[in-house]
Design a protein around this motif. Structure first.
Motif, PDB file in Angstrom:
ATOM      1  N   ASN A 212       0.842  -1.193   0.000  1.00 36.87           N
ATOM      2  CA  ASN A 212       0.000   0.000   0.000  1.00 36.87           C
ATOM      3  C   ASN A 212       0.880   1.248   0.000  1.00 36.87           C
ATOM      4  O   ASN A 212       2.103   1.163   0.155  1.00 36.87           O
ATOM      5  CB  ASN A 212      -0.947   0.003   1.205  1.00 36.87           C
ATOM      6  CG  ASN A 212      -0.206  -0.116   2.520  1.00 36.87           C
ATOM      7  OD1 ASN A 212       0.607   0.740   2.864  1.00 36.87           O
ATOM      8  ND2 ASN A 212      -0.468  -1.197   3.266  1.00 36.87           N
ATOM      9  N   ILE A 213       0.254   2.377  -0.166  1.00 34.30           N
ATOM     10  CA  ILE A 213       0.995   3.634  -0.278  1.00 34.30           C
ATOM     11  C   ILE A 213       1.658   4.041   1.040  1.00 34.30           C
ATOM     12  O   ILE A 213       2.688   4.719   1.046  1.00 34.30           O
ATOM     13  CB  ILE A 213       0.063   4.752  -0.814  1.00 34.30           C
ATOM     14  CG1 ILE A 213       0.899   5.928  -1.349  1.00 34.30           C
ATOM     15  CG2 ILE A 213      -0.932   5.201   0.239  1.00 34.30           C
ATOM     16  CD1 ILE A 213       0.124   6.895  -2.194  1.00 34.30           C
TER      17      ILE A 213
ATOM     18  N   HIS B 159       2.079  11.539  -4.796  1.00 32.45           N
ATOM     19  CA  HIS B 159       1.223  11.190  -3.661  1.00 32.45           C
ATOM     20  C   HIS B 159       2.086  10.826  -2.449  1.00 32.45           C
ATOM     21  O   HIS B 159       1.846  11.285  -1.326  1.00 32.45           O
ATOM     22  CB  HIS B 159       0.347  10.000  -4.076  1.00 32.45           C
ATOM     23  CG  HIS B 159      -0.879   9.807  -3.248  1.00 32.45           C
ATOM     24  ND1 HIS B 159      -1.961   9.069  -3.673  1.00 32.45           N
ATOM     25  CD2 HIS B 159      -1.207  10.230  -2.004  1.00 32.45           C
ATOM     26  CE1 HIS B 159      -2.890   9.066  -2.737  1.00 32.45           C
ATOM     27  NE2 HIS B 159      -2.452   9.767  -1.711  1.00 32.45           N
TER      28      HIS B 159
ATOM     29  N   LEU C 214       1.979   8.396  -8.697  1.00 36.32           N
ATOM     30  CA  LEU C 214       2.019   7.832  -7.353  1.00 36.32           C
ATOM     31  C   LEU C 214       3.159   8.429  -6.529  1.00 36.32           C
ATOM     32  O   LEU C 214       3.038   8.607  -5.318  1.00 36.32           O
ATOM     33  CB  LEU C 214       2.173   6.309  -7.422  1.00 36.32           C
ATOM     34  CG  LEU C 214       2.099   5.561  -6.096  1.00 36.32           C
ATOM     35  CD1 LEU C 214       0.645   5.423  -5.634  1.00 36.32           C
ATOM     36  CD2 LEU C 214       2.742   4.182  -6.205  1.00 36.32           C
TER      37      LEU C 214
ATOM     38  N   SER D  22      -1.133  11.717  -8.131  1.00 40.62           N
ATOM     39  CA  SER D  22      -2.374  11.195  -7.567  1.00 40.62           C
ATOM     40  C   SER D  22      -2.531  11.791  -6.167  1.00 40.62           C
ATOM     41  O   SER D  22      -1.682  12.548  -5.718  1.00 40.62           O
ATOM     42  CB  SER D  22      -2.333   9.660  -7.522  1.00 40.62           C
ATOM     43  OG  SER D  22      -1.261   9.197  -6.726  1.00 40.62           O
ATOM     44  N   GLY D  23      -3.600  11.434  -5.500  1.00 44.04           N
ATOM     45  CA  GLY D  23      -3.851  11.995  -4.171  1.00 44.04           C
ATOM     46  C   GLY D  23      -5.199  12.677  -4.077  1.00 44.04           C
ATOM     47  O   GLY D  23      -5.794  12.762  -3.004  1.00 44.04           O
TER      48      GLY D  23
ATOM     49  N   SER E 126      -5.091   1.399  -3.064  1.00 47.39           N
ATOM     50  CA  SER E 126      -4.627   2.077  -1.855  1.00 47.39           C
ATOM     51  C   SER E 126      -4.535   3.581  -2.085  1.00 47.39           C
ATOM     52  O   SER E 126      -4.932   4.381  -1.235  1.00 47.39           O
ATOM     53  CB  SER E 126      -3.261   1.522  -1.445  1.00 47.39           C
ATOM     54  OG  SER E 126      -2.664   2.315  -0.453  1.00 47.39           O
ATOM     55  N   ALA E 127      -4.020   3.966  -3.262  1.00 50.11           N
ATOM     56  CA  ALA E 127      -3.880   5.387  -3.587  1.00 50.11           C
ATOM     57  C   ALA E 127      -5.246   6.064  -3.708  1.00 50.11           C
ATOM     58  O   ALA E 127      -5.435   7.194  -3.257  1.00 50.11           O
ATOM     59  CB  ALA E 127      -3.093   5.548  -4.880  1.00 50.11           C
TER      60      ALA E 127
END
Length: 260
Positions: free
Chosen positions: A64-65, A94, A91, A116-117, A177-178
């Protein structure tokens, strides 16, 4: 028998001396995505460091992130880096934001490009046609405004990755996850200077995403690159480095009181 720790073995490139620039690639990206930065900034008095994210080395239950963010935090601490500029694509952007929020002491500033985020179109959903080369080719080309940037070598690499069952599952875990960790409520707490460099024709993280980042981050500046998709540092490396160099020049990194 001692359990293997992914933090024990770190693969990275380091060039130059000076204020540290940490390059964080995206989910389907790699260190070569930042070649222009690796070539340009060490000559300008910066230390450029590009770690490889251990996307395929993490146990599935912790893919996961958060784990990737922890990896980079541990990496920075291990090599003695403080007050770095984190430069993240997709990613990687993020991850940079999570670290900036959690560890103010490690981060001077952040550069986001196609991050991302807030919002990101999934590369391939559940990869429904992952065995279809033309489908993967089209998806790879969609990352860029100019489809020719997606070379056969790049397409082949993506095709082979998503057709490796173990890698494909981990990509999906990380992508979900992101999406789950939306940072809209966290951005107001990130006070470091933020440079947002975005492609006007980004189909993965559309332009309104960049405008929302700019609105929610207290200390951010937004720069556009025309005829450009999701990876500006690849599609327009010269323009990208010019924008970044000009933005970084605002800070007096050579001041003896500045901690690097």
């Amino acid at each position: 028998m001692k359990k293997k720790n992914i933090f024990d073995k770190i693969t990275y490139i380091i060039r130059g001396n000076g204020h540290p620039l940490i390059l964080l690639h995206g989910l389907m990206g790699g260190l070569s995505n930042f070649q222009s930065i690796l070539d340009f900034f060490p000559k300008k008095g910066y230390k450029v460091i590009a770690p490889t994210l251990p996307i395929y080395n993490i146990p599935l239950f912790s893919t996961n992130i958060y784990t990737l963010s922890k990896y980079i935090i541990n990496f920075l601490m291990k090599i003695g880096i403080k007050k770095a500029t984190l430069i993240g694509n997709s990613l990687g952007g993020h991850i940079a934001l999570i670290i900036a929020k959690k560890r103010f002491d490690l981060v001077h500033s952040v550069v986001l490009t196609g991050s991302s985020g807030l919002f990101e179109k999934s590369f391939g959903g559940d990869f429904p046609k992952r065995e279809n080369y033309e489908y993967i080719k089209k998806k790879s080309q969609d990352i860029f405004y100019n489809p020719k940037i997606a070379t056969k070598e790049l397409i082949d690499e993506v095709f082979n990755t998503v057709n490796d069952k173990k890698k494909a599952i981990k990509i999906l875990y990380l992508a979900k996850s992101a999406i789950k960790y939306n940072m809209s409520k966290d951005l107001s707490k990130i006070y470091q200077p933020i440079c947002i460099i975005w492609g006007k024709q980004d189909n993965i993280t559309p332009p309104y995403t960049a405008r929302l980042f700019n609105k929610l981050l207290p200390n951010s500046q937004l720069y556009w690159i025309d005829k450009c998709g999701h990876a500006p540092m690849m599609e327009h490396p010269k323009i990208f480095t010019e924008i970044l160099e000009k933005w970084l020049s605002k800070f007096n990194f050579k001041d003896k009181n500045f901690l690097v």
